[in-house]
Motif scaffolding. Structure first.
Motif, PDB file in Angstrom:
ATOM      1  N   HIS A  80       1.932  -2.075   1.372  1.00  0.00           N
ATOM      2  CA  HIS A  80       1.290  -1.362   0.266  1.00  0.00           C
ATOM      3  C   HIS A  80       2.376  -0.821  -0.651  1.00  0.00           C
ATOM      4  CE1 HIS A  80      -1.418   1.142  -1.991  1.00  0.00           C
ATOM      5  NE2 HIS A  80      -0.622   2.180  -1.755  1.00  0.00           N
ATOM      6  N   VAL A  81       2.363  -1.253  -1.898  1.00  0.00           N
ATOM      7  CA  VAL A  81       3.348  -0.797  -2.874  1.00  0.00           C
ATOM      8  C   VAL A  81       2.698   0.285  -3.725  1.00  0.00           C
ATOM      9  CG1 VAL A  81       4.805  -1.467  -4.808  1.00  0.00           C
ATOM     10  CG2 VAL A  81       4.413  -3.069  -2.931  1.00  0.00           C
ATOM     11  N   PRO A  82       3.245   1.489  -3.738  1.00  0.00           N
ATOM     12  CA  PRO A  82       2.655   2.558  -4.539  1.00  0.00           C
ATOM     13  C   PRO A  82       2.783   2.288  -6.029  1.00  0.00           C
ATOM     14  CG  PRO A  82       4.743   3.261  -3.623  1.00  0.00           C
ATOM     15  CD  PRO A  82       4.443   1.900  -3.042  1.00  0.00           C
ATOM     16  N   LEU A  83       1.893   2.917  -6.801  1.00  0.00           N
ATOM     17  CA  LEU A  83       1.901   2.761  -8.247  1.00  0.00           C
ATOM     18  C   LEU A  83       3.200   3.268  -8.852  1.00  0.00           C
ATOM     19  CD1 LEU A  83       0.209   1.998 -10.754  1.00  0.00           C
ATOM     20  CD2 LEU A  83      -0.652   4.326 -10.749  1.00  0.00           C
ATOM     21  N   VAL A  84       3.758   4.317  -8.284  1.00  0.00           N
ATOM     22  CA  VAL A  84       4.979   4.920  -8.814  1.00  0.00           C
ATOM     23  C   VAL A  84       6.094   4.713  -7.803  1.00  0.00           C
ATOM     24  CG1 VAL A  84       6.073   7.061  -9.541  1.00  0.00           C
ATOM     25  CG2 VAL A  84       3.679   6.638 -10.065  1.00  0.00           C
ATOM     26  N   THR A  85       7.176   4.098  -8.241  1.00  0.00           N
ATOM     27  CA  THR A  85       8.286   3.856  -7.330  1.00  0.00           C
ATOM     28  C   THR A  85       9.604   4.372  -7.885  1.00  0.00           C
ATOM     29  OG1 THR A  85       8.602   1.669  -8.290  1.00  0.00           O
ATOM     30  CG2 THR A  85       7.207   1.816  -6.322  1.00  0.00           C
ATOM     31  N   ARG A  86       9.570   5.134  -8.974  1.00  0.00           N
ATOM     32  CA  ARG A  86      10.795   5.644  -9.563  1.00  0.00           C
ATOM     33  C   ARG A  86      11.461   6.645  -8.631  1.00  0.00           C
ATOM     34  NH1 ARG A  86       9.049   8.497 -14.467  1.00  0.00           N
ATOM     35  NH2 ARG A  86       7.394   8.996 -13.067  1.00  0.00           N
ATOM     36  N   GLU A  87      12.772   6.615  -8.557  1.00  0.00           N
ATOM     37  CA  GLU A  87      13.507   7.577  -7.758  1.00  0.00           C
ATOM     38  C   GLU A  87      13.691   8.868  -8.550  1.00  0.00           C
ATOM     39  OE1 GLU A  87      17.092   5.973  -6.132  1.00  0.00           O
ATOM     40  OE2 GLU A  87      16.151   4.051  -5.770  1.00  0.00           O
ATOM     41  N   ASN A  88      13.991   9.941  -7.836  1.00  0.00           N
ATOM     42  CA  ASN A  88      14.264  11.241  -8.444  1.00  0.00           C
ATOM     43  C   ASN A  88      13.088  11.787  -9.249  1.00  0.00           C
ATOM     44  OD1 ASN A  88      16.881  11.159  -7.386  1.00  0.00           O
ATOM     45  ND2 ASN A  88      17.599   9.998  -9.149  1.00  0.00           N
ATOM     46  N   THR A  89      11.886  11.412  -8.894  1.00  0.00           N
ATOM     47  CA  THR A  89      10.711  11.943  -9.557  1.00  0.00           C
ATOM     48  C   THR A  89       9.918  12.743  -8.525  1.00  0.00           C
ATOM     49  OG1 THR A  89      10.629  10.051 -11.032  1.00  0.00           O
ATOM     50  CG2 THR A  89       8.649  11.353 -10.852  1.00  0.00           C
ATOM     51  N   ASP A  90       9.862  14.041  -8.737  1.00  0.00           N
ATOM     52  CA  ASP A  90       9.158  14.896  -7.785  1.00  0.00           C
ATOM     53  C   ASP A  90       7.676  15.010  -8.089  1.00  0.00           C
ATOM     54  OD1 ASP A  90      11.555  15.403  -6.497  1.00  0.00           O
ATOM     55  OD2 ASP A  90      11.953  17.203  -7.684  1.00  0.00           O
ATOM     56  N   ASP A 147       3.026   6.111 -21.203  1.00  0.00           N
ATOM     57  CA  ASP A 147       4.243   6.092 -22.012  1.00  0.00           C
ATOM     58  C   ASP A 147       5.494   5.964 -21.150  1.00  0.00           C
ATOM     59  OD1 ASP A 147       4.931   8.615 -21.032  1.00  0.00           O
ATOM     60  OD2 ASP A 147       4.217   9.666 -22.799  1.00  0.00           O
ATOM     61  N   GLU A 148       6.609   5.812 -21.808  1.00  0.00           N
ATOM     62  CA  GLU A 148       7.875   5.587 -21.114  1.00  0.00           C
ATOM     63  C   GLU A 148       8.414   6.833 -20.421  1.00  0.00           C
ATOM     64  OE1 GLU A 148       8.580   6.994 -25.188  1.00  0.00           O
ATOM     65  OE2 GLU A 148       7.449   5.284 -24.465  1.00  0.00           O
ATOM     66  N   ASN A 149       7.826   7.983 -20.682  1.00  0.00           N
ATOM     67  CA  ASN A 149       8.282   9.223 -20.062  1.00  0.00           C
ATOM     68  C   ASN A 149       7.617   9.499 -18.722  1.00  0.00           C
ATOM     69  OD1 ASN A 149       9.998   9.863 -22.213  1.00  0.00           O
ATOM     70  ND2 ASN A 149       8.263  10.656 -23.377  1.00  0.00           N
ATOM     71  N   GLY A 150       6.810   8.565 -18.251  1.00  0.00           N
ATOM     72  CA  GLY A 150       6.148   8.751 -16.965  1.00  0.00           C
ATOM     73  C   GLY A 150       4.918   9.614 -17.026  1.00  0.00           C
ATOM     74  N   ILE A 151       4.384   9.843 -18.230  1.00  0.00           N
ATOM     75  CA  ILE A 151       3.148  10.614 -18.374  1.00  0.00           C
ATOM     76  C   ILE A 151       1.971   9.646 -18.213  1.00  0.00           C
ATOM     77  CG2 ILE A 151       1.776  12.083 -19.887  1.00  0.00           C
ATOM     78  CD1 ILE A 151       4.364  13.400 -19.134  1.00  0.00           C
ATOM     79  N   TYR A 152       1.000  10.056 -17.410  1.00  0.00           N
ATOM     80  CA  TYR A 152      -0.183   9.244 -17.157  1.00  0.00           C
ATOM     81  C   TYR A 152      -1.365   9.825 -17.922  1.00  0.00           C
ATOM     82  CZ  TYR A 152       2.557   6.904 -13.631  1.00  0.00           C
ATOM     83  OH  TYR A 152       3.527   6.163 -13.001  1.00  0.00           O
ATOM     84  N   GLN A 153      -2.339   8.991 -18.228  1.00  0.00           N
ATOM     85  CA  GLN A 153      -3.435   9.376 -19.129  1.00  0.00           C
ATOM     86  C   GLN A 153      -4.791   9.068 -18.505  1.00  0.00           C
ATOM     87  OE1 GLN A 153      -3.016  10.662 -22.347  1.00  0.00           O
ATOM     88  NE2 GLN A 153      -5.225  10.907 -22.405  1.00  0.00           N
ATOM     89  N   VAL A 154      -5.758   9.938 -18.771  1.00  0.00           N
ATOM     90  CA  VAL A 154      -7.169   9.685 -18.444  1.00  0.00           C
ATOM     91  C   VAL A 154      -8.021  10.171 -19.608  1.00  0.00           C
ATOM     92  CG1 VAL A 154      -6.929   9.821 -15.934  1.00  0.00           C
ATOM     93  CG2 VAL A 154      -7.393  11.893 -17.242  1.00  0.00           C
ATOM     94  N   GLY A 155      -9.282   9.751 -19.611  1.00  0.00           N
ATOM     95  CA  GLY A 155     -10.230  10.234 -20.619  1.00  0.00           C
ATOM     96  C   GLY A 155     -10.057   9.586 -21.971  1.00  0.00           C
ATOM     97  N   PRO A 156     -10.574  10.240 -22.992  1.00  0.00           N
ATOM     98  CA  PRO A 156     -11.173  11.578 -23.008  1.00  0.00           C
ATOM     99  C   PRO A 156     -12.540  11.600 -22.325  1.00  0.00           C
ATOM    100  CG  PRO A 156     -11.421  10.563 -25.158  1.00  0.00           C
ATOM    101  CD  PRO A 156     -10.588   9.620 -24.319  1.00  0.00           C
ATOM    102  N   PHE A 157     -12.882  12.788 -21.820  1.00  0.00           N
ATOM    103  CA  PHE A 157     -14.138  12.997 -21.135  1.00  0.00           C
ATOM    104  C   PHE A 157     -15.074  13.813 -22.018  1.00  0.00           C
ATOM    105  CE2 PHE A 157     -11.078  12.949 -17.437  1.00  0.00           C
ATOM    106  CZ  PHE A 157     -11.374  11.655 -17.064  1.00  0.00           C
TER     107      PHE A 157
END
Length: 151
Positions: A29-39, A132-142
């Motif tokens: 199982h490969v997670p959606l996020v695999t970047r290192e140094n991301t808490d 976006d390239e900054n690792g921000i994820y999006q949902v909605g609008p609701f």
């Protein structure tokens, strides 16, 4: 004759080895996020109110709650600001493709805008997508409404 029996025996051994190797499940199982140094993973979205059938006028809902559910940790919630905007931080090591964002069961924003809609999967659970390239994820609008959905 002896050389043919050695070739035959070697062929049987190779075929048996290949059969054993192909029977082993090596899927991972490969997670959606695999970047290192991301808490943390940041998820943002907006929640609006539609009064009556005025679908061309979306009013930002302040104080509305969005619930985030990931199978690898407990549900967490966040509240919208005066622009209907929310952002929530999730632990990166527990974030995967099964995480979803839901509208809270009860409307907490404007008093009369209390009925949830499934616009952008607000009731059924919106998947979290990278935006976006900054690792921000999006949902909605609701969207909540002032009147119940027509059946």
């Amino acid at each position: 004759m002896a050389s043919y029996s050695h070739i035959f025996l070697a062929t049987i051994v190779v075929i048996a080895f290949l059969g054993i190797v192909s029977a082993v499940d090596i899927s991972v199982h490969v997670p959606l996020v695999t970047r290192e140094n991301t808490d943390v993973i940041r998820v943002r979205g907006t929640i609006f109110c539609v009064k009556g059938n005025e679908w061309n006028k979306w009013i930002p809902l302040k104080g509305q709650i969005a619930d985030v559910y990931c199978p690898l940790f407990e549900t967490t919630s966040t509240t919208t600001d005066e622009n209907g905007f929310f952002i929530v931080e999730l632990p990166a090591n527990r974030f995967d493709n099964d995480c979803r964002v839901y509208l809270d069961t009860f409307g907490h924003g404007e008093e009369d805008c209390i009925y949830r809609t499934n616009v952008n999967e607000g009731i059924s659970g919106a998947p979290i997508v990278k935006s976006d390239e900054n690792g921000i994820y999006q949902v909605g609008p609701f969207v909540y409404r002032t009147t119940p959905a027509e059946v």
